[in-house]
Design a protein around this motif. Sequence first.
Motif, PDB file in Angstrom:
ATOM      1  N   LEU A  99       0.808  -1.223   0.000  1.00  0.00           N
ATOM      2  CA  LEU A  99       0.000   0.000   0.000  1.00  0.00           C
ATOM      3  C   LEU A  99       0.843   1.277   0.000  1.00  0.00           C
ATOM      4  O   LEU A  99       0.345   2.331  -0.385  1.00  0.00           O
ATOM      5  CB  LEU A  99      -0.938   0.005   1.213  1.00  0.00           C
ATOM      6  CG  LEU A  99      -2.014  -1.094   1.209  1.00  0.00           C
ATOM      7  CD1 LEU A  99      -2.884  -0.983   2.448  1.00  0.00           C
ATOM      8  CD2 LEU A  99      -2.883  -1.003  -0.045  1.00  0.00           C
ATOM      9  N   THR A 100       2.076   1.198   0.444  1.00  0.00           N
ATOM     10  CA  THR A 100       2.908   2.411   0.437  1.00  0.00           C
ATOM     11  C   THR A 100       3.647   2.596  -0.880  1.00  0.00           C
ATOM     12  O   THR A 100       4.248   3.653  -1.111  1.00  0.00           O
ATOM     13  CB  THR A 100       3.937   2.371   1.581  1.00  0.00           C
ATOM     14  OG1 THR A 100       4.723   1.176   1.464  1.00  0.00           O
ATOM     15  CG2 THR A 100       3.248   2.421   2.928  1.00  0.00           C
ATOM     16  N   ARG A 101       3.628   1.583  -1.754  1.00  0.00           N
ATOM     17  CA  ARG A 101       4.350   1.685  -3.021  1.00  0.00           C
ATOM     18  C   ARG A 101       3.436   1.509  -4.232  1.00  0.00           C
ATOM     19  O   ARG A 101       3.903   1.422  -5.358  1.00  0.00           O
ATOM     20  CB  ARG A 101       5.464   0.634  -3.069  1.00  0.00           C
ATOM     21  CG  ARG A 101       6.493   0.821  -1.961  1.00  0.00           C
ATOM     22  CD  ARG A 101       7.569  -0.238  -2.013  1.00  0.00           C
ATOM     23  NE  ARG A 101       8.496  -0.084  -0.887  1.00  0.00           N
ATOM     24  CZ  ARG A 101       9.549  -0.874  -0.664  1.00  0.00           C
ATOM     25  NH1 ARG A 101       9.805  -1.881  -1.493  1.00  0.00           N
ATOM     26  NH2 ARG A 101      10.331  -0.662   0.374  1.00  0.00           N
ATOM     27  N   GLY A 102       2.126   1.423  -4.008  1.00  0.00           N
ATOM     28  CA  GLY A 102       1.197   1.272  -5.123  1.00  0.00           C
ATOM     29  C   GLY A 102       0.872   2.604  -5.778  1.00  0.00           C
ATOM     30  O   GLY A 102       1.444   3.648  -5.451  1.00  0.00           O
ATOM     31  N   ARG A 103      -0.059   2.550  -6.737  1.00  0.00           N
ATOM     32  CA  ARG A 103      -0.457   3.769  -7.449  1.00  0.00           C
ATOM     33  C   ARG A 103      -1.147   4.742  -6.495  1.00  0.00           C
ATOM     34  O   ARG A 103      -0.934   5.942  -6.556  1.00  0.00           O
ATOM     35  CB  ARG A 103      -1.388   3.415  -8.615  1.00  0.00           C
ATOM     36  CG  ARG A 103      -0.710   2.623  -9.719  1.00  0.00           C
ATOM     37  CD  ARG A 103      -1.637   2.414 -10.883  1.00  0.00           C
ATOM     38  NE  ARG A 103      -2.043   3.675 -11.469  1.00  0.00           N
ATOM     39  CZ  ARG A 103      -2.933   3.776 -12.458  1.00  0.00           C
ATOM     40  NH1 ARG A 103      -3.517   2.698 -12.944  1.00  0.00           N
ATOM     41  NH2 ARG A 103      -3.254   4.958 -12.943  1.00  0.00           N
ATOM     42  N   GLN A 104      -2.044   4.194  -5.605  1.00  0.00           N
ATOM     43  CA  GLN A 104      -2.713   5.030  -4.608  1.00  0.00           C
ATOM     44  C   GLN A 104      -2.127   4.665  -3.237  1.00  0.00           C
ATOM     45  O   GLN A 104      -2.559   3.717  -2.589  1.00  0.00           O
ATOM     46  CB  GLN A 104      -4.223   4.799  -4.639  1.00  0.00           C
ATOM     47  CG  GLN A 104      -4.865   5.271  -5.942  1.00  0.00           C
ATOM     48  CD  GLN A 104      -6.363   5.074  -5.922  1.00  0.00           C
ATOM     49  OE1 GLN A 104      -6.898   4.298  -5.133  1.00  0.00           O
ATOM     50  NE2 GLN A 104      -7.054   5.782  -6.805  1.00  0.00           N
ATOM     51  N   THR A 105      -1.117   5.411  -2.829  1.00  0.00           N
ATOM     52  CA  THR A 105      -0.389   5.065  -1.612  1.00  0.00           C
ATOM     53  C   THR A 105      -1.184   5.405  -0.358  1.00  0.00           C
ATOM     54  O   THR A 105      -1.931   6.381  -0.321  1.00  0.00           O
ATOM     55  CB  THR A 105       0.959   5.799  -1.573  1.00  0.00           C
ATOM     56  OG1 THR A 105       0.727   7.206  -1.579  1.00  0.00           O
ATOM     57  CG2 THR A 105       1.811   5.423  -2.768  1.00  0.00           C
ATOM     58  N   VAL A 106      -0.997   4.577   0.679  1.00  0.00           N
ATOM     59  CA  VAL A 106      -1.595   4.820   1.995  1.00  0.00           C
ATOM     60  C   VAL A 106      -0.455   4.773   3.014  1.00  0.00           C
ATOM     61  O   VAL A 106       0.110   3.706   3.268  1.00  0.00           O
ATOM     62  CB  VAL A 106      -2.659   3.761   2.338  1.00  0.00           C
ATOM     63  CG1 VAL A 106      -3.268   4.055   3.717  1.00  0.00           C
ATOM     64  CG2 VAL A 106      -3.739   3.709   1.271  1.00  0.00           C
ATOM     65  N   PRO A 107      -0.082   5.908   3.611  1.00  0.00           N
ATOM     66  CA  PRO A 107       0.982   5.903   4.624  1.00  0.00           C
ATOM     67  C   PRO A 107       0.595   5.004   5.805  1.00  0.00           C
ATOM     68  O   PRO A 107      -0.589   4.882   6.140  1.00  0.00           O
ATOM     69  CB  PRO A 107       1.079   7.371   5.049  1.00  0.00           C
ATOM     70  CG  PRO A 107       0.471   8.132   3.915  1.00  0.00           C
ATOM     71  CD  PRO A 107      -0.596   7.257   3.351  1.00  0.00           C
ATOM     72  N   ALA A 108       1.606   4.361   6.399  1.00  0.00           N
ATOM     73  CA  ALA A 108       1.308   3.373   7.447  1.00  0.00           C
ATOM     74  C   ALA A 108       2.211   3.553   8.661  1.00  0.00           C
ATOM     75  O   ALA A 108       3.382   3.930   8.537  1.00  0.00           O
ATOM     76  CB  ALA A 108       1.477   1.961   6.880  1.00  0.00           C
ATOM     77  N   LEU A 109       1.631   3.281   9.849  1.00  0.00           N
ATOM     78  CA  LEU A 109       2.369   3.167  11.097  1.00  0.00           C
ATOM     79  C   LEU A 109       2.276   1.717  11.540  1.00  0.00           C
ATOM     80  O   LEU A 109       1.207   1.094  11.426  1.00  0.00           O
ATOM     81  CB  LEU A 109       1.782   4.075  12.184  1.00  0.00           C
ATOM     82  CG  LEU A 109       2.210   5.550  12.186  1.00  0.00           C
ATOM     83  CD1 LEU A 109       1.637   6.265  10.977  1.00  0.00           C
ATOM     84  CD2 LEU A 109       1.738   6.239  13.472  1.00  0.00           C
ATOM     85  N   VAL A 110       3.369   1.154  12.049  1.00  0.00           N
ATOM     86  CA  VAL A 110       3.404  -0.255  12.452  1.00  0.00           C
ATOM     87  C   VAL A 110       3.474  -0.343  13.975  1.00  0.00           C
ATOM     88  O   VAL A 110       4.327   0.298  14.606  1.00  0.00           O
ATOM     89  CB  VAL A 110       4.609  -0.979  11.808  1.00  0.00           C
ATOM     90  CG1 VAL A 110       4.721  -2.408  12.349  1.00  0.00           C
ATOM     91  CG2 VAL A 110       4.474  -0.981  10.295  1.00  0.00           C
ATOM     92  N   LEU A 111       2.555  -1.146  14.562  1.00  0.00           N
ATOM     93  CA  LEU A 111       2.540  -1.414  16.006  1.00  0.00           C
ATOM     94  C   LEU A 111       3.102  -2.808  16.259  1.00  0.00           C
ATOM     95  O   LEU A 111       2.880  -3.740  15.469  1.00  0.00           O
ATOM     96  CB  LEU A 111       1.116  -1.354  16.551  1.00  0.00           C
ATOM     97  CG  LEU A 111       0.365  -0.016  16.460  1.00  0.00           C
ATOM     98  CD1 LEU A 111      -1.057  -0.209  16.978  1.00  0.00           C
ATOM     99  CD2 LEU A 111       1.078   1.054  17.250  1.00  0.00           C
ATOM    100  N   THR A 112       3.807  -2.978  17.359  1.00  0.00           N
ATOM    101  CA  THR A 112       4.300  -4.310  17.723  1.00  0.00           C
ATOM    102  C   THR A 112       4.421  -4.422  19.234  1.00  0.00           C
ATOM    103  O   THR A 112       4.776  -3.452  19.920  1.00  0.00           O
ATOM    104  CB  THR A 112       5.666  -4.607  17.063  1.00  0.00           C
ATOM    105  OG1 THR A 112       6.080  -5.923  17.459  1.00  0.00           O
ATOM    106  CG2 THR A 112       6.715  -3.602  17.471  1.00  0.00           C
ATOM    107  N   GLY A 113       4.097  -5.598  19.730  1.00  0.00           N
ATOM    108  CA  GLY A 113       4.268  -5.842  21.166  1.00  0.00           C
ATOM    109  C   GLY A 113       5.633  -6.382  21.487  1.00  0.00           C
ATOM    110  O   GLY A 113       5.997  -6.500  22.665  1.00  0.00           O
ATOM    111  N   GLU A 114       6.408  -6.737  20.454  1.00  0.00           N
ATOM    112  CA  GLU A 114       7.743  -7.285  20.650  1.00  0.00           C
ATOM    113  C   GLU A 114       8.727  -6.494  19.788  1.00  0.00           C
ATOM    114  O   GLU A 114       9.192  -6.969  18.749  1.00  0.00           O
ATOM    115  CB  GLU A 114       7.770  -8.767  20.288  1.00  0.00           C
ATOM    116  CG  GLU A 114       6.812  -9.607  21.119  1.00  0.00           C
ATOM    117  CD  GLU A 114       6.773 -11.052  20.668  1.00  0.00           C
ATOM    118  OE1 GLU A 114       7.442 -11.370  19.637  1.00  0.00           O
ATOM    119  OE2 GLU A 114       6.090 -11.857  21.307  1.00  0.00           O
TER     120      GLU A 114
END
Length: 372
Positions: A99-114
């Motif tokens: 989704l961050t490198r497609g034609r219609q990009t969507v910026p993303a934040l990543v959550l992790t418990g580890e």
Amino acid sequence: MPRSTTKTRAPRRATIETKQVATKATAPAVKRKLDVLLVGVDAATTDLIGKVTIALGLKPRTCDGIGAAKAELSKRQADLMIVNATQPDGAALGLVRELTRGRQTVPALVLTGEPTLQGAVEAMRAGAMDYLALPLSADELRKRLDAAVGRLNAQRRHSDKLRRLRGMCHKLNHSRREMSEQVNVLCGDLVAAYQDLADQMQQVLQSTEFNAVIRNELDLEQLVRKTLEYLLDKVGPTNAVIFLPASSDEYSLGGYVNYDCDSQPSEILLEQMGDVVAPRIAEKSGLIHITDDSAMRETFGEDFDLLRGSQLLGVTCVHEEEALAVVSLFRDGSEPYDDAATDMLTGVASALGTALARIIRVHHRGNPAALE
């Protein structure tokens, strides 16, 4: 007392009006809430994110996993995506990368418990804007989301600027092409105009030079002889003949030069040309240049055999709309006439018509009826 009352009320009205204008001028514009999609986030973190995002003017919505996220995004695009890296199918970073490198990009934040350094590196390589370790405090989450939204808005402003610049470049390029086409048209017109002017000047020079040769010539035979000599000097070896009008539609031989015709057949040929060629040339306006047998047949019909295999130049010498002579040059088609010959003959025809009219006036000065 009435005067003081009037003075105190006027400033109050002015002050109220000023405040109203200021209030209207400073009214904030309504901004669209940014749409945030939460993917696979647990309930407690979802509640926390919901409170923080609403406080920041964001509009959250949730989906359970990667498949649901793709289905949701196919229906409605999101402005920002928060993805839990711990997904059952392990495809969280794949979704971020897609989704961050497609034609219609969507910026993303990543959550992790580890959280790990390797995990952060992989998330950033996938295109994530930030890597958040759970659990998060409300203050920390607010700061990180606020920074992400700031970067997102900056990217959008940059994208909008690029879009406007591309639009301006497109318009400028379109205008440049139109201007280039107009310049090309103008240059073509100028070239054509200069060429016409050059042709006219060449004709004037030819006419002036020929006028110097026949200046004050009042003898018809001498005028015809000097004209033929001038034509031979300018064109080179060629058959040349000048026909003079015998009546309204008949022409007699005024003089000729035999270049490559047999002496006996040439007289017959010239008589036939006086009957056929001269009247046809006189019917045309301006100079005619025939370069092949097809054009010869089209001009002279069945009589074109007279000049089969030849090139022909012909022009009528006119003065005050009256045909006073027909001049014709012809020779074998292997020796074509060039543009200089056509320009020269056009100038000679104009000057010769004027000279013939002068001779007619002089010789008929004592007989006014002959001029009618």
